[in-house]
Design a protein around this motif. Structure first.
Motif, short mmCIF file in Angstrom:
data_model
loop_
_atom_site.label_atom_id
_atom_site.label_comp_id
_atom_site.label_asym_id
_atom_site.label_seq_id
_atom_site.Cartn_x
_atom_site.Cartn_y
_atom_site.Cartn_z
N GLY A 184 0.80 -1.22 0.00
CA GLY A 184 0.00 0.00 0.00
C GLY A 184 0.83 1.27 0.00
N ILE A 185 1.97 1.24 -0.68
CA ILE A 185 2.87 2.39 -0.73
C ILE A 185 2.38 3.38 -1.77
CG2 ILE A 185 5.23 3.15 -1.22
CD1 ILE A 185 6.14 0.32 -0.35
N ASP A 186 2.29 4.63 -1.40
CA ASP A 186 1.92 5.69 -2.35
C ASP A 186 3.14 6.14 -3.13
OD1 ASP A 186 -0.76 5.74 -1.52
OD2 ASP A 186 -0.28 7.10 0.14
N TRP A 187 2.91 6.58 -4.37
CA TRP A 187 3.99 7.16 -5.16
C TRP A 187 3.38 8.11 -6.18
CZ3 TRP A 187 2.61 2.00 -6.15
CH2 TRP A 187 2.18 1.71 -7.45
N VAL A 188 4.22 8.89 -6.85
CA VAL A 188 3.76 9.78 -7.91
C VAL A 188 4.38 9.34 -9.23
CG1 VAL A 188 3.26 11.82 -6.52
CG2 VAL A 188 5.59 11.42 -7.28
N GLU A 189 3.66 9.57 -10.32
CA GLU A 189 4.14 9.21 -11.65
C GLU A 189 4.76 10.43 -12.32
OE1 GLU A 189 4.39 6.43 -13.21
OE2 GLU A 189 3.13 5.04 -12.05
N ASP A 190 5.93 10.23 -12.90
CA ASP A 190 6.59 11.26 -13.69
C ASP A 190 6.05 11.15 -15.12
OD1 ASP A 190 8.30 12.74 -15.29
OD2 ASP A 190 10.13 12.11 -14.26
N SER A 191 5.36 12.17 -15.59
CA SER A 191 4.74 12.11 -16.92
C SER A 191 5.76 11.89 -18.03
CB SER A 191 3.94 13.39 -17.18
OG SER A 191 4.79 14.53 -17.16
N THR A 192 7.00 12.32 -17.83
CA THR A 192 8.01 12.16 -18.89
C THR A 192 8.45 10.71 -19.05
OG1 THR A 192 9.88 12.60 -17.40
CG2 THR A 192 8.87 14.50 -18.49
N ASN A 193 8.11 9.85 -18.09
CA ASN A 193 8.46 8.44 -18.21
C ASN A 193 7.77 7.77 -19.41
OD1 ASN A 193 10.16 8.43 -16.01
ND2 ASN A 193 8.59 7.71 -14.58
N TYR A 194 6.73 8.41 -19.93
CA TYR A 194 5.98 7.84 -21.04
C TYR A 194 6.17 8.63 -22.34
CZ TYR A 194 3.92 5.35 -17.17
OH TYR A 194 3.77 4.57 -16.05
N ASP A 195 7.10 9.57 -22.29
CA ASP A 195 7.40 10.40 -23.46
C ASP A 195 8.35 9.64 -24.38
OD1 ASP A 195 8.17 12.26 -25.33
OD2 ASP A 195 8.55 13.87 -23.89
N LEU A 196 7.86 9.17 -25.51
CA LEU A 196 8.67 8.33 -26.40
C LEU A 196 9.68 9.12 -27.23
CD1 LEU A 196 6.05 5.71 -27.62
CD2 LEU A 196 7.65 5.58 -25.70
N SER A 197 9.76 10.43 -27.01
CA SER A 197 10.82 11.19 -27.67
C SER A 197 12.17 10.93 -26.99
CB SER A 197 10.52 12.69 -27.65
OG SER A 197 10.53 13.20 -26.32
N TYR A 198 12.13 10.36 -25.77
CA TYR A 198 13.35 9.98 -25.06
C TYR A 198 13.74 8.56 -25.46
CZ TYR A 198 12.49 14.01 -22.01
OH TYR A 198 12.28 15.27 -21.51
N ALA A 199 15.00 8.37 -25.83
CA ALA A 199 15.46 7.06 -26.29
C ALA A 199 15.27 5.98 -25.24
CB ALA A 199 16.93 7.14 -26.71
N ARG A 200 15.56 6.32 -23.99
CA ARG A 200 15.42 5.32 -22.92
C ARG A 200 13.98 4.85 -22.78
NH1 ARG A 200 18.25 3.42 -18.43
NH2 ARG A 200 20.02 4.79 -18.85
N ASN A 201 13.04 5.78 -22.94
CA ASN A 201 11.63 5.39 -22.84
C ASN A 201 11.21 4.48 -24.00
OD1 ASN A 201 11.27 6.77 -20.48
ND2 ASN A 201 10.35 8.57 -21.43
N ARG A 202 11.75 4.73 -25.19
CA ARG A 202 11.43 3.84 -26.31
C ARG A 202 11.96 2.44 -26.06
NH1 ARG A 202 12.92 8.43 -29.20
NH2 ARG A 202 14.84 7.53 -30.02
N ILE A 203 13.15 2.37 -25.48
CA ILE A 203 13.70 1.06 -25.13
C ILE A 203 12.84 0.39 -24.08
CG2 ILE A 203 15.64 -0.07 -23.96
CD1 ILE A 203 17.49 1.85 -25.48
#
Length: 300
Positions: A184-203
């Motif tokens: 039951g741990i709370d956390w926040v999502e970084d919207s840039t984690n889903y930005d496919l303009s970043y190479a790491r996210n595409r990988i």
């Protein structure tokens, strides 16, 4: 019965002795699922690690506007909920990157680690713990592979580098998310984690899921590969050290007798270059009999 995430953290500590007893540990805390889970895991295992002090450090990079300050506020609430000591630092990465003419991601990483070390020293901590895990290691290796890399790049990162320790090194993203949900741990999502303009996210979102269709144990397989490459790299370093000494004594003749793999490594050691084209240019120059000079001590 411990959750598998806790078991993997314990296994790594017993194997690698990342964190010495009686350590004061500063946790790099973004507020995402990884760092939030790491904070709770360290609380759970505080007696196992025999930690003297544990605190959180949140760096607001001021990249994502209001979302950056949302994350900062979340860090404050999280620290209060779990009774963590908290340090918050703000750094205007977009402005710094613009002034330096740097990539914003690279600048953010550089500034983050600079702040980690500054706060660690100033506040009397022994080590900084980050939540990098096996998935991050695989992404890093694949990123280096696609950009072109020697053996060093294909090793990714170590569970301990200087004052940085990575207790989640053996854990997968699935391990962490399962633990967070069950606890039951709370956390926040970084919207840039889903930005496919970043190479790491595409990988992360495109390449790795396809590879896991071929091998569902991809992370563990790459980890085993990395262990083999690490041992071979250690041997090559020893051979390179001997080769460098011979070349310093005997010069060009000794260099030309070396295997091409050692020639490349000797050039890297002597001239401090890492670009493949520059390494090849130096080697070709030496083979042709042109005395390549970096300085008076290193000429071949």
């Amino acid at each position: 019965m411990y959750h598998r995430l806790l078991r993997k953290v314990i296994t790594l500590q017993r194997k690698a002795k990342l964190i010495p007893p009686n350590s004061a540990l500063l946790v790099g805390f973004s507020g995402g699922v990884d760092s939030s889970s790491l904070a709770v895991v360290l609380l759970r295992l505080r007696e196992f690690f025999r930690l003297r002090r544990v605190a959180l450090l949140h760096v607001n990079h001021m990249i994502r506007g209001e979302e950056s300050f949302r994350d900062e506020e979340f860090a404050r609430r999280f620290a209060e909920k779990y009774s963590f000591e908290l340090f918050v630092e703000r750094v205007d990465v977009p402005q710094i990157a613009k002034l330096r003419g740097e990539n914003i991601e690279a600048c953010a990483r550089q500034e983050r680690y600079r702040i980690f070390e500054e706060v660690r020293k100033k506040e009397g901590f022994d080590l900084v713990a980050t939540a990098h895990h096996l998935g991050d290691l695989v992404e890093t290796i694949l990123l280096w592979l696609t950009r072109g890399s020697g053996l060093e790049g294909l090793l990714g990162f170590e569970p301990k580098e200087g004052n940085i320790v990575r207790p989640f090194y053996l854990a997968t993203r699935e391990d962490i998310e399962d633990f967070a949900k069950k606890e039951g741990i709370d956390w926040v999502e970084d919207s840039t984690n889903y930005d496919l303009s970043y190479a790491r996210n595409r990988i992360r979102h495109k390449v790795i899921p396809e590879l896991k269709k071929i091998n569902k144990n991809l992370e563990e397989t790459i980890l085993r590969m990395r262990e083999v490459l690490s041992e071979e790299n250690r041997l090559l370093k020893e051979l390179t050290k001997d080769a460098v000494e011979r070349v310093k004594r005997e010069g060009r003749t000794a260099f030309l007798r070396l295997d091409p793999a050692l020639q490349r490594r000797v050039v890297v050691e002597l001239y401090g270059v890492s670009n493949f084209r520059e390494i090849k240019r130096i080697i070709d120059s030496v083979r042709k009999g042109n005395k390549y000079l970096s300085d008076d001590r290193k000429g071949l």
